[in-house]
Design a protein around this motif. Structure first.
Motif, PDB file in Angstrom:
ATOM      1  N   PRO A  39      31.160 -46.120  28.482  1.00 28.69           N
ATOM      2  CA  PRO A  39      30.535 -45.629  28.670  1.00 28.69           C
ATOM      3  C   PRO A  39      28.616 -45.567  28.528  1.00 28.69           C
ATOM      4  O   PRO A  39      27.977 -46.940  27.415  1.00 28.69           O
ATOM      5  CB  PRO A  39      30.222 -43.809  27.642  1.00 28.69           C
ATOM      6  CG  PRO A  39      31.710 -44.087  27.532  1.00 28.69           C
ATOM      7  CD  PRO A  39      31.615 -45.270  26.981  1.00 28.69           C
ATOM      8  N   TRP A  41      26.151 -44.205  27.475  1.00 24.01           N
ATOM      9  CA  TRP A  41      25.132 -44.583  26.361  1.00 24.01           C
ATOM     10  C   TRP A  41      25.480 -44.482  25.426  1.00 24.01           C
ATOM     11  O   TRP A  41      24.698 -44.594  24.379  1.00 24.01           O
ATOM     12  CB  TRP A  41      25.047 -42.603  26.785  1.00 24.01           C
ATOM     13  CG  TRP A  41      26.513 -42.639  26.466  1.00 24.01           C
ATOM     14  CD1 TRP A  41      27.461 -42.328  25.499  1.00 24.01           C
ATOM     15  CD2 TRP A  41      27.385 -41.637  27.409  1.00 24.01           C
ATOM     16  NE1 TRP A  41      28.620 -41.558  25.589  1.00 24.01           N
ATOM     17  CE2 TRP A  41      29.095 -41.456  26.369  1.00 24.01           C
ATOM     18  CE3 TRP A  41      27.511 -41.498  28.965  1.00 24.01           C
ATOM     19  CZ2 TRP A  41      29.614 -41.078  28.052  1.00 24.01           C
ATOM     20  CZ3 TRP A  41      28.407 -40.594  29.779  1.00 24.01           C
ATOM     21  CH2 TRP A  41      29.722 -40.499  29.204  1.00 24.01           C
ATOM     22  N   TYR A  43      28.175 -44.221  22.525  1.00 23.35           N
ATOM     23  CA  TYR A  43      27.817 -43.267  21.739  1.00 23.35           C
ATOM     24  C   TYR A  43      27.476 -44.048  19.945  1.00 23.35           C
ATOM     25  O   TYR A  43      26.999 -43.229  19.211  1.00 23.35           O
ATOM     26  CB  TYR A  43      29.006 -42.808  21.729  1.00 23.35           C
ATOM     27  CG  TYR A  43      29.168 -41.612  20.375  1.00 23.35           C
ATOM     28  CD1 TYR A  43      28.828 -39.969  20.354  1.00 23.35           C
ATOM     29  CD2 TYR A  43      30.151 -42.005  19.331  1.00 23.35           C
ATOM     30  CE1 TYR A  43      28.820 -39.762  19.967  1.00 23.35           C
ATOM     31  CE2 TYR A  43      29.553 -41.196  18.441  1.00 23.35           C
ATOM     32  CZ  TYR A  43      29.898 -39.362  18.733  1.00 23.35           C
ATOM     33  OH  TYR A  43      29.797 -38.617  17.325  1.00 23.35           O
ATOM     34  N   ARG A 129      33.637 -37.946  17.277  1.00 25.43           N
ATOM     35  CA  ARG A 129      34.004 -38.603  18.960  1.00 25.43           C
ATOM     36  C   ARG A 129      35.852 -38.347  19.076  1.00 25.43           C
ATOM     37  O   ARG A 129      36.674 -38.470  18.151  1.00 25.43           O
ATOM     38  CB  ARG A 129      33.845 -40.012  18.474  1.00 25.43           C
ATOM     39  CG  ARG A 129      34.254 -41.307  19.398  1.00 25.43           C
ATOM     40  CD  ARG A 129      33.847 -42.677  19.049  1.00 25.43           C
ATOM     41  NE  ARG A 129      34.618 -43.296  19.985  1.00 25.43           N
ATOM     42  CZ  ARG A 129      35.514 -43.831  20.571  1.00 25.43           C
ATOM     43  NH1 ARG A 129      36.011 -43.421  19.800  1.00 25.43           N
ATOM     44  NH2 ARG A 129      35.788 -44.803  21.131  1.00 25.43           N
ATOM     45  N   GLN A 152      31.121 -37.245  21.542  1.00 25.05           N
ATOM     46  CA  GLN A 152      31.602 -38.432  23.045  1.00 25.05           C
ATOM     47  C   GLN A 152      33.274 -37.489  23.266  1.00 25.05           C
ATOM     48  O   GLN A 152      33.591 -36.950  22.145  1.00 25.05           O
ATOM     49  CB  GLN A 152      31.686 -39.166  23.065  1.00 25.05           C
ATOM     50  CG  GLN A 152      32.992 -40.043  24.038  1.00 25.05           C
ATOM     51  CD  GLN A 152      32.510 -41.440  24.486  1.00 25.05           C
ATOM     52  OE1 GLN A 152      31.302 -42.162  24.422  1.00 25.05           O
ATOM     53  NE2 GLN A 152      33.485 -42.358  23.899  1.00 25.05           N
ATOM     54  N   ARG A 254      35.542 -39.517  30.432  1.00 19.37           N
ATOM     55  CA  ARG A 254      34.259 -39.391  28.713  1.00 19.37           C
ATOM     56  C   ARG A 254      32.654 -38.566  29.601  1.00 19.37           C
ATOM     57  O   ARG A 254      32.859 -38.506  30.232  1.00 19.37           O
ATOM     58  CB  ARG A 254      33.580 -40.697  28.379  1.00 19.37           C
ATOM     59  CG  ARG A 254      34.624 -41.579  28.187  1.00 19.37           C
ATOM     60  CD  ARG A 254      35.392 -41.311  26.746  1.00 19.37           C
ATOM     61  NE  ARG A 254      36.617 -42.209  26.611  1.00 19.37           N
ATOM     62  CZ  ARG A 254      37.642 -42.328  26.564  1.00 19.37           C
ATOM     63  NH1 ARG A 254      38.231 -41.445  27.375  1.00 19.37           N
ATOM     64  NH2 ARG A 254      39.203 -43.018  26.042  1.00 19.37           N
ATOM     65  N   HIS A 255      32.440 -37.486  28.612  1.00 22.58           N
ATOM     66  CA  HIS A 255      31.705 -37.510  28.366  1.00 22.58           C
ATOM     67  C   HIS A 255      30.667 -36.665  27.272  1.00 22.58           C
ATOM     68  O   HIS A 255      31.309 -36.580  25.776  1.00 22.58           O
ATOM     69  CB  HIS A 255      31.589 -35.923  28.661  1.00 22.58           C
ATOM     70  CG  HIS A 255      32.803 -34.848  28.906  1.00 22.58           C
ATOM     71  ND1 HIS A 255      33.868 -35.188  29.248  1.00 22.58           N
ATOM     72  CD2 HIS A 255      32.255 -33.380  28.056  1.00 22.58           C
ATOM     73  CE1 HIS A 255      34.220 -33.895  28.505  1.00 22.58           C
ATOM     74  NE2 HIS A 255      33.228 -33.151  27.668  1.00 22.58           N
ATOM     75  N   LEU A 256      29.271 -37.187  27.051  1.00 23.04           N
ATOM     76  CA  LEU A 256      28.676 -36.668  26.261  1.00 23.04           C
ATOM     77  C   LEU A 256      27.880 -35.717  26.043  1.00 23.04           C
ATOM     78  O   LEU A 256      27.317 -34.991  27.581  1.00 23.04           O
ATOM     79  CB  LEU A 256      27.320 -37.850  26.500  1.00 23.04           C
ATOM     80  CG  LEU A 256      26.227 -37.924  25.159  1.00 23.04           C
ATOM     81  CD1 LEU A 256      27.422 -38.899  23.927  1.00 23.04           C
ATOM     82  CD2 LEU A 256      25.373 -38.658  25.850  1.00 23.04           C
TER      83      LEU A 256
END
Length: 264
Positions: A39, A41, A43, A129, A152, A254-256
């Motif tokens: 991803p 971002w 994590y 996570r 995450q 995936r999402h934050l």
């Protein structure tokens, strides 16, 4: 890079994938035989930044402790005075304990579906996570007012190309509880405010059947009850497909999530 896998037999590759230890969340064994885009971002790096500003932090379902270990090393010496973690799978408890002990971090053996064994408002930062299931009410309970949950999560229908290859078509609602909109609603119902919520779909490639076998043994919820013996015909067919057509392609989701507990 590992030895060229097309020169090895199906039986050799399956035996190798079935023999690799599965504890922890170190995926270095897959180098050269499977890939997954990361991803945008970052994590673990973002986690380190948040740890450097926290005073008391809790990592839920830490796995083997690898991600927290990285973040603590990156944040040092500005790490919280108190850091604790939970983990439910005994081999991971042992691995995380050995890895995190030098940081002075206790690992609490706690089933993933049990209440968190900590007092109300004990932490100003709670992180995770890839939790199996985020228990929002418990997360909100142990957060101090103004505290943050930063995580995450695995999204809906993650790696379903591989899952459905073995199990056949699955209904959309199979992973509806992992949808970001559902998690937003559940977090808000527990009294948390969503500060940030971002989702990405990421390409994965499996370059040999050993990687498929090891992945399904390691990530046990993908094909529940997976064994080489039960799925040998499908594994052999997939091996032949990879040899003839190239890597098997799937996509992870995936999402934050960043949520905050309102002040009193």
């Amino acid at each position: 890079m590992k030895e060229a896998q097309h020169t090895r037999t199906f039986e050799d590759l399956v035996a190798e994938g079935a023999a690799v230890p599965t504890e922890g969340w170190d995926f270095s064994w897959f180098e050269g035989r499977a890939t997954e885009a990361r991803p945008s971002w970052g994590y673990a790096t973002s986690l380190a930044e948040r740890l450097s500003r926290a005073t008391a932090a809790l990592d839920i379902q830490t796995g083997g402790g690898e991600v927290l270990d990285f973040a603590l090393r990156r944040a040092a010496p500005d790490i919280p005075a108190l850091v604790a973690v939970t983990e439910g799978w005994p081999p991971n408890v042992a691995k995380a304990t050995a890895l995190l002990r030098p940081h002075g971090v206790p690992v609490v053996a706690c089933p993933e579906d049990a209440p968190l064994p900590f007092a109300d408002a004990a932490f100003d930062l709670v992180v995770s996570r890839h939790p199996v299931t985020p228990h929002w009410a418990e997360i909100a309970r142990v957060l101090q007012p103004g505290g943050t949950y930063f995580a995450q999560h695995v999204g809906p229908r993650s790696v379903f190309e591989l899952v459905e290859y073995f199990l056949g078509p699955l209904p959309e609602e199979q992973s509806a509880n992992r949808h970001p909109d559902r998690e937003r609603a559940d977090a808000e119902a527990a009294g948390l405010d969503i500060v940030d919520l971002r989702a990405e779909r990421l390409r994965m490639e499996f370059h040999d059947i050993a990687a498929v076998v090891h992945f399904l043994r390691k990530v046990v919820w993908m094909v529940p009850g997976f064994t080489v013996e039960e799925y040998r015909p499908r594994l052999r067919a997939l091996h032949e497909r990879i040899v003839s057509d190239g890597p098997f392609v799937a996509h992870s989701t995936r999402h934050l999530v960043e949520a905050r507990k309102p002040t009193a």
